[in-house]
Design an enzyme around this catalytic site. Structure first.
Site, PDB file in Angstrom:
ATOM      1  CE1 TYR A  63      -4.144   1.857   0.473  1.00  0.00           C
ATOM      2  CE2 TYR A  63      -2.772   3.277   1.837  1.00  0.00           C
ATOM      3  CZ  TYR A  63      -3.939   3.052   1.137  1.00  0.00           C
ATOM      4  OH  TYR A  63      -4.915   4.021   1.103  1.00  0.00           O
ATOM      5  CG  PHE A 101      -1.764   8.622  -5.049  1.00  0.00           C
ATOM      6  CD1 PHE A 101      -1.294   8.653  -6.349  1.00  0.00           C
ATOM      7  CD2 PHE A 101      -1.080   7.824  -4.119  1.00  0.00           C
ATOM      8  CE1 PHE A 101      -0.156   7.938  -6.714  1.00  0.00           C
ATOM      9  CE2 PHE A 101       0.054   7.109  -4.482  1.00  0.00           C
ATOM     10  CZ  PHE A 101       0.516   7.164  -5.788  1.00  0.00           C
ATOM     11  CD  GLU A 102      -6.423   3.678  -1.855  1.00  0.00           C
ATOM     12  OE1 GLU A 102      -7.141   3.112  -2.718  1.00  0.00           O
ATOM     13  OE2 GLU A 102      -6.622   3.525  -0.644  1.00  0.00           O
ATOM     14  CB  ILE A 103       0.283   2.562  -6.185  1.00  0.00           C
ATOM     15  CG1 ILE A 103       0.210   3.759  -7.143  1.00  0.00           C
ATOM     16  CG2 ILE A 103       0.786   1.309  -6.935  1.00  0.00           C
ATOM     17  CD1 ILE A 103       1.545   4.134  -7.787  1.00  0.00           C
ATOM     18  CG  HIS A 140      -8.722   2.020   1.716  1.00  0.00           C
ATOM     19  ND1 HIS A 140      -8.580   2.355   0.386  1.00  0.00           N
ATOM     20  CD2 HIS A 140      -9.807   1.228   1.774  1.00  0.00           C
ATOM     21  CE1 HIS A 140      -9.542   1.784  -0.319  1.00  0.00           C
ATOM     22  NE2 HIS A 140     -10.303   1.106   0.501  1.00  0.00           N
TER      23      HIS A 140
END
Ligand SMILES: Nc1nc2c(ncn2[C@@H]2O[C@H](COP(=O)(O)OP(=O)(O)OP(=O)(O)O)[C@@H](O)[C@H]2O)c(=O)[nH]1
Ligand SMILES: [Mg+2]
Length: 403
Positions: free
Chosen positions: A233, A290-292, A327
């Protein structure tokens, strides 16, 4: 008779003069440029392009751009790709704002990697949305409709209680406090997007929202980076959540960890979330627009137990829990701290915050166009310092000037 002949001579002479005059005047009206010019060396070069260089002859320096002879990098990065996709939740009305985001992502990253893009919507996407977005994305585009049961009130939710909360939040002017759709969106992003049939094909995702901007070139495969460095994450911006939207979230989390202690990772990032070893929540979270991240982690039994446990507590509707704290708490408690990553090199904007990489050399080398003065990282409302401290990381050189 002699006079007659003289007249005839005059007439013939006059005719000859007229014919001569006609030829002289018509030949002078032909543009001279159409005639081959005189070449002293006799070569028939008038037919070649005036720009073609002569061998051994130095070419004149161009006075306009391009000002140097550097070749552009190859359009597409060589090598294999990860099993990864971009993912966007959007309405048809978001078309032009998501178009801008796509353009940023493509220009700064994806034109070199051509990853796919999955679009999800609680309604059917219309033809214009599909036409415009598929033209902008360099990879494959896929469009999915969210099943009704993932975008509606679960039957254990008391509708009257939920409606009363929305009224109260409206009076208190809490942002999106009276919105039903915003709550469905937060719940969907928290517990369902990674289970959509279109997402099951992938292992990695990069979430993109409408109206975001990227400010620096990203020259490497971020998905590969995540995989090779054992990251699950990642984030670029972190901040404190509005307390009014999550008054009982931490109680629900403690209830979960008491019920499922096996899902809490050893060596986690509790220090990022709490200043008293878990008794209370300090409201720090990673900004999830924004998340990768790794989809298999979100699909794991641990995360699903976590989501179900929070969902049953009802806070998505009786309060206004956001997917960002949901999250973030999961990532901080259920992953080892080394599995989280801060992408300092991904320069990013989502209204109203900017992450502009600290370090001038980096910004110059990566053609960044953000103003370092706008960088939020070392501001008092950011939690990024706390992330550095949790992980024993040294802050980048020059951060003091950006505080
Ligand atoms: N299909 C669909 N997508 C939605 C809906 N509401 C929000 N979204 C999407 O969900 C994501 C988050 O919504 P935003 O409105 O950006 O929420 P936010 O980032 O908290 O607030 P903003 O400051 O308005 O950006 C975005 O990708 C939106 O396009 C909805 O009702 N339907
Ligand atoms: Mg947004």
């Amino acid at each position: 008779m002699a006079g007659h002949q003289r007249y005839l001579r005059y007439i013939i002479f006059a005719l000859i003069c007229l014919i001569l005059l006609f030829f002289i005047s018509s030949s002078s009206s032909v543009p001279s440029a159409q005639w081959p010019s005189y070449k002293p060396d006799g070569a028939n070069e008038a037919e070649t392009s005036p720009q073609s260089p002569k061998e051994g002859q130095e070419q004149p320096k161009p006075t306009t751009t391009p000002s140097d002879n550097k070749k552009l990098p190859p359009a597409t990065a060589p090598g294999d790709r990860m099993n990864a996709t971009f993912v966007t939740l959007a309405r048809n009305s978001d078309i032009w704002e998501i178009a801008k985001s796509i353009r940023h992502v493509e220009d700064r990253f994806n034109r070199k990697f051509n990853y796919d893009w999955v679009f999800l919507n609680d309604d059917d996407f219309d033809d214009e949305f599909k036409k415009v977005t598929s033209a902008l994305v360099s990879g494959k585009t896929k469009y999915g409709k969210i099943p009704k049961e993932h975008w509606s009130f679960p039957d254990f939710i008391d509708q009257d209680r939920a409606a009363k909360v929305r009224e109260e939040m409206k009076e208190k002017k809490i942002i999106y406090g009276d919105s039903i759709s915003y709550r469905h969106m937060c719940r969907y992003e928290s517990g369902f997007f990674f289970r959509h049939p279109l997402m099951l094909d992938y292992e990695w995702y990069w979430r993109v929202e409408p109206s975001i901007e990227l400010y620096c070139d990203i020259g490497y495969d971020t998905f590969k980076f995540m995989s090779e460095n054992n990251k699950k994450y990642s984030f670029v911006l972190s901040l404190y959540e509005y307390v009014e939207t999550i008054p009982t979230l931490w109680d629900a989390v403690k209830n979960f960890t008491a019920t499922y202690p096996q899902h809490v990772a050893e060596g986690n990032s509790m220090k990022f979330l709490s200043d008293d070893d878990g008794k209370t929540y300090n409201h720090c979270h990673f900004w999830s627009n924004f998340e990768i991240g790794n989809l298999n982690w979100l699909r794991s039994e641990a995360y699903i137990d976590y989501f179900n446990s929070l969902d049953k507590a009802g806070g998505f509707f009786y309060e206004r829990w956001g997917d960002a704290p949901v999250h973030s708490i999961a990532a901080a408690l259920m992953l080892k701290k080394e599995e989280l990553h801060f992408f300092n090199d991904i320069a990013y904007y989502h209204v109203p915050f900017t992450h502009c990489p600290t370090g001038e050399q980096y910004r110059l080398e990566h053609k960044c166009h953000c103003n370092p003065k706008d960088n939020f990282d070392w501001n008092g409302y950011s939690c990024t310092s706390r992330f550095f401290e949790t992980n024993g990381m040294t802050k980048p050189e020059g951060y003091e000037q950006e505080q």
